[in-house]
Design an enzyme around this catalytic site. Structure first.
Site, mmCIF file in Angstrom:
data_model
loop_
_atom_site.group_PDB
_atom_site.id
_atom_site.type_symbol
_atom_site.label_atom_id
_atom_site.label_comp_id
_atom_site.label_asym_id
_atom_site.label_seq_id
_atom_site.Cartn_x
_atom_site.Cartn_y
_atom_site.Cartn_z
ATOM 1 N N TRP A 16 56.014 72.025 44.734
ATOM 2 C CA TRP A 16 55.743 70.789 43.999
ATOM 3 C C TRP A 16 56.368 70.762 42.606
ATOM 4 C CZ3 TRP A 16 52.761 71.248 39.474
ATOM 5 C CH2 TRP A 16 52.051 72.452 39.315
ATOM 6 N N TRP A 72 41.671 57.033 35.641
ATOM 7 C CA TRP A 72 42.451 58.167 36.169
ATOM 8 C C TRP A 72 43.347 58.754 35.081
ATOM 9 C CZ3 TRP A 72 42.376 61.269 40.314
ATOM 10 C CH2 TRP A 72 41.609 60.881 41.411
ATOM 11 N N GLU A 98 41.727 52.769 37.236
ATOM 12 C CA GLU A 98 43.057 53.410 37.135
ATOM 13 C C GLU A 98 43.282 53.908 35.708
ATOM 14 O OE1 GLU A 98 44.830 54.219 39.722
ATOM 15 O OE2 GLU A 98 43.389 53.171 40.959
ATOM 16 N N ASN A 145 53.319 53.497 42.793
ATOM 17 C CA ASN A 145 52.371 54.596 43.036
ATOM 18 C C ASN A 145 52.281 54.980 44.517
ATOM 19 O OD1 ASN A 145 50.210 56.439 42.199
ATOM 20 N ND2 ASN A 145 48.902 55.069 43.386
ATOM 21 N N TRP A 201 51.227 65.235 40.977
ATOM 22 C CA TRP A 201 51.874 66.207 41.877
ATOM 23 C C TRP A 201 50.862 67.154 42.482
ATOM 24 C CZ3 TRP A 201 56.200 66.221 44.478
ATOM 25 C CH2 TRP A 201 57.151 65.282 44.109
HETATM 26 C C1 LIG Z 1 53.317 62.379 42.288
HETATM 27 C C2 LIG Z 1 52.843 61.416 41.221
HETATM 28 C C3 LIG Z 1 53.403 61.468 39.946
HETATM 29 C C4 LIG Z 1 52.978 60.587 38.954
HETATM 30 N N1 LIG Z 1 53.545 60.669 37.702
HETATM 31 C C5 LIG Z 1 53.118 59.842 36.724
HETATM 32 C C6 LIG Z 1 53.677 59.928 35.418
HETATM 33 O O1 LIG Z 1 54.513 60.782 35.111
HETATM 34 N N2 LIG Z 1 53.250 59.034 34.483
HETATM 35 C C7 LIG Z 1 52.301 58.089 34.761
HETATM 36 O O2 LIG Z 1 51.951 57.306 33.880
HETATM 37 N N3 LIG Z 1 51.729 58.027 35.979
HETATM 38 C C8 LIG Z 1 52.114 58.852 36.973
HETATM 39 N N4 LIG Z 1 51.561 58.746 38.214
HETATM 40 C C9 LIG Z 1 50.428 57.817 38.427
HETATM 41 C C10 LIG Z 1 50.807 56.388 38.881
HETATM 42 O O3 LIG Z 1 51.714 56.433 39.941
HETATM 43 C C11 LIG Z 1 51.396 55.543 37.758
HETATM 44 O O4 LIG Z 1 50.599 55.632 36.608
HETATM 45 C C12 LIG Z 1 51.494 54.069 38.159
HETATM 46 O O5 LIG Z 1 52.278 53.940 39.309
HETATM 47 C C13 LIG Z 1 52.074 53.273 37.013
HETATM 48 O O6 LIG Z 1 52.251 51.936 37.378
HETATM 49 P P1 LIG Z 1 51.384 50.787 36.689
HETATM 50 O O7 LIG Z 1 51.395 50.963 35.217
HETATM 51 O O8 LIG Z 1 51.885 49.511 37.231
HETATM 52 O O9 LIG Z 1 49.948 51.138 37.263
HETATM 53 P P2 LIG Z 1 48.605 50.271 37.328
HETATM 54 O O10 LIG Z 1 48.151 50.290 38.746
HETATM 55 O O11 LIG Z 1 48.772 48.958 36.697
HETATM 56 O O12 LIG Z 1 47.574 51.175 36.520
HETATM 57 C C14 LIG Z 1 47.313 50.977 35.123
HETATM 58 C C15 LIG Z 1 47.477 52.287 34.384
HETATM 59 O O13 LIG Z 1 46.544 53.249 34.862
HETATM 60 C C16 LIG Z 1 47.116 54.554 34.812
HETATM 61 N N5 LIG Z 1 47.160 55.109 36.163
HETATM 62 C C17 LIG Z 1 47.273 54.439 37.328
HETATM 63 N N6 LIG Z 1 47.234 55.292 38.366
HETATM 64 C C18 LIG Z 1 47.106 56.534 37.843
HETATM 65 C C19 LIG Z 1 47.011 57.835 38.395
HETATM 66 N N7 LIG Z 1 47.026 58.041 39.717
HETATM 67 N N8 LIG Z 1 46.902 58.895 37.568
HETATM 68 C C20 LIG Z 1 46.857 58.717 36.222
HETATM 69 N N9 LIG Z 1 46.944 57.496 35.640
HETATM 70 C C21 LIG Z 1 47.062 56.430 36.434
HETATM 71 C C22 LIG Z 1 48.528 54.400 34.270
HETATM 72 O O14 LIG Z 1 48.510 54.657 32.883
HETATM 73 C C23 LIG Z 1 48.842 52.944 34.570
HETATM 74 O O15 LIG Z 1 49.790 52.394 33.701
HETATM 75 C C24 LIG Z 1 51.963 59.631 39.239
HETATM 76 C C25 LIG Z 1 51.405 59.591 40.520
HETATM 77 C C26 LIG Z 1 51.851 60.465 41.503
HETATM 78 C C27 LIG Z 1 51.242 60.397 42.882
#
Ligand SMILES: Cc1cc2nc3c(=O)[nH]c(=O)nc-3n(C[C@H](O)[C@H](O)[C@H](O)COP(=O)(O)OP(=O)(O)OC[C@H]3O[C@@H](n4cnc5c(N)ncnc54)[C@H](O)[C@@H]3O)c2cc1C
Length: 482
Positions: free
Chosen positions: A364, A283, A280, A346, A387
């Site tokens: 979008w 990503w 992640e 997410n 998005w």
């Molecule tokens: C439509 C959409 C919009 C989003 N907008 C954002 C946004 O503006 N900012 C944002 O940080 N994330 C965004 N995300 C990705 C993701 O949803 C969030 O990073 C995640 O939910 C953050 O929660 P966490 O820190 O507990 O994630 P965890 O599951 O703990 O992941 C750890 C870290 O990995 C990174 N990460 C995880 N998933 C993704 C992903 N799909 N893409 C890129 N990085 C990721 C983040 O930095 C996150 O903090 C988006 C996803 C979607 C589908």
């Protein structure tokens, strides 16, 4: 003559593993002036949105306190950046400006301009890598271009060595009193609404808060990350995203601490969960890679066919989506979580984005903009990728025809309805088997739960099946224009 440096803080609001600060401390400077320059106009349409501004306020408050505890202080100035730096250089007699790099197009353009101006004025400049694991331009395909698919991208970098993170300084040189600062309040980052209070209650911003969050995740959630990360009712993810966005913690620190923690905890399953979590973070790297190489993607689809997509222009649908009043429980729960806390799980981000762009066929960019204003972790790279991924028009996107059915998502990932009940309390008394599709519940079940659809909770604003079919037909139109 005394040598003085300015350390220009931006989205690296931390003292540990801050290469610009460490470099300044390790050079022969007698004094260091830490500055934050508020210049939202320089970021155009992508200046921090409402929720980010609240976070920034709280984070600057924390950084100020941290600097003061070490004998320094944060100087706050209003932009334009060039002029603010010129004034500070004149006031302080600084001969150097150091900062950490960022990768969104408007910041890159601004920074190049500032660097040239300072270079021309005979000021030493140096910028450093702190925001990512690896610079976007250091990763390329065998053919020599940028990656557009995540798996090979991550495979190419996941085993690369990372430097050990740098420790925070124990003490910092004093910033002498004649250097003035604007007040934090003068940046006017907090909203008039009570909204900021809710964010403050939900989160602990700042470097300490970020590290606490990481430790909580390691202690309580990593051992089941791969299963729980899809269950929005559980606290199964790290919640590090806003901390990462503002650089209160860096990805290298997270990776390093994870390895250290794994050294004292064993088990094959744990290794698998850790690998998922690392990917992640991968990503996030990928999102920055894509934004760096395709800087037009916050506005334009990477897949150009989507420029001709027949969007519906459904303003009323967009409004109901924003308000969490669509009559589709999973969508409304996600949108209400976002409004209340500045965060959305997410699984829900994917679900609500699919619903907006496919079932309502709203472009979008409208969803992207709403997220930008309401998410505390709104990040140009991650939000753009998210998005475009959900719409099906971006890098390594879900194929357009894979349309999330929000009711099925609910049955799968919120099978006991706990998440929906938390955010859509009107439905709290509805039995599990009806909670994700109240419009299909028999009249008796609704009555027992005290719900009159259309009064207590909306009828669905769209028929999921019919709108899915229409979306696929619309997609056929652009496919044929291929
Ligand atoms: C439509 C959409 C919009 C989003 N907008 C954002 C946004 O503006 N900012 C944002 O940080 N994330 C965004 N995300 C990705 C993701 O949803 C969030 O990073 C995640 O939910 C953050 O929660 P966490 O820190 O507990 O994630 P965890 O599951 O703990 O992941 C750890 C870290 O990995 C990174 N990460 C995880 N998933 C993704 C992903 N799909 N893409 C890129 N990085 C990721 C983040 O930095 C996150 O903090 C988006 C996803 C979607 C589908």
């Amino acid at each position: 003559m005394k040598q003085r440096a300015i350390v220009w803080f931006r989205r690296d609001l931390r003292l540990a593993d801050n290469p610009a600060l460490s470099a300044a401390l390790n050079s022969d400077f007698d004094a260091i002036v830490p500055v934050f320059i508020h210049a939202p106009d320089e970021l155009g349409a992508w200046a921090p949105g409402g929720a980010q501004r609240v976070w920034l306020h709280l984070s600057l408050e924390r950084l100020s306190a941290q600097l003061e505890a070490l004998g320094s202080r944060l100087v706050i100035r209003h932009g334009p950046t060039r002029e603010a730096l010129d004034t500070l250089i004149e006031e302080s007699g600084a001969t150097a400006v150091y900062w950490n790099r960022l990768y969104d197009p408007l910041t890159i353009a601004r920074d190049k301009n500032v660097k040239k101006h300072l270079d021309d004025s005979g000021i030493e400049t140096a910028s450093f890598q702190a925001h990512l694991l690896h610079e976007p331009w250091t990763v390329e395909t065998k053919q020599g271009g940028p990656y557009k698919v995540f798996t090979p991208f991550w495979k190419a970098i996941k085993d690369r060595n990372l430097d050990a993170p740098m420790a925070a300084p124990d003490a910092l040189p004093e910033v002498w009193s004649r250097i003035g600062t604007e007040t934090l309040a003068s940046l006017d980052l907090l909203p008039r609404l009570d909204w900021g209070r809710r964010i403050r209650q939900t989160w602990t911003s700042g470097e300490d808060g970020a590290h606490e969050r990481l430790e909580q995740f390691l202690d309580n959630a990593i051992d089941n990350y791969d299963n729980d990360r899809d269950r929005p009712a559980r606290h199964g993810t790290s919640y590090l995203s806003p901390h990462l966005h503002w650089g209160e913690i860096g990805p290298r620190q997270i990776m390093h601490r994870l390895e250290e923690w794994l050294d004292t905890h064993s088990g094959k399953a744990l290794q698998d969960h850790a690998a998922s979590f690392r990917s992640e973070i991968g990503w996030r790297e990928f999102a920055h890679h894509v934004l760096y190489h395709f800087p037009e993607t916050p506005e334009k689809p990477l897949d150009p066919r989507f420029e001709a997509f027949p969007w519906s222009g459904d303003d009323e649908g967009l409004k109901r989506w924003q308000q969490g009043q669509t009559g589709i429980p999973m969508v409304d729960a996600g949108m209400r979580e976002l409004w209340a806390t500045g965060y959305m799980h997410n699984r829900l981000r994917m679900t609500v984005a699919s619903f907006l762009t496919k079932n309502l066929r709203v472009a979008w960019q409208h969803g992207e903009r709403w997220f930008w204003d309401t998410l505390v972790d709104a990040d140009l790279a991650n939000n753009t990728l998210g998005w475009q991924w959900a719409t099906g028009c971006g890098a390594d996107a879900a194929p357009f025809f894979r349309i999330f059915n929000p009711a099925r998502q609910g049955e799968r990932f919120d099978s006991d309805g706990e998440y929906v009940r938390r955010w859509v309390p009107e439905l709290a008394k509805l039995e599990n088997r009806h909670i994700h599709e109240p419009w299909k519940a028999p009249a008796k079940a609704l009555k027992v739960a005290g719900i009159t659809l259309g009064d207590d909770y909306p009828q669905p604003i769209v028929d999921l099946k019919a709108s899915r079919r229409e979306a696929l037909e619309a997609f056929d139109q652009i496919k044929q224009s291929d």
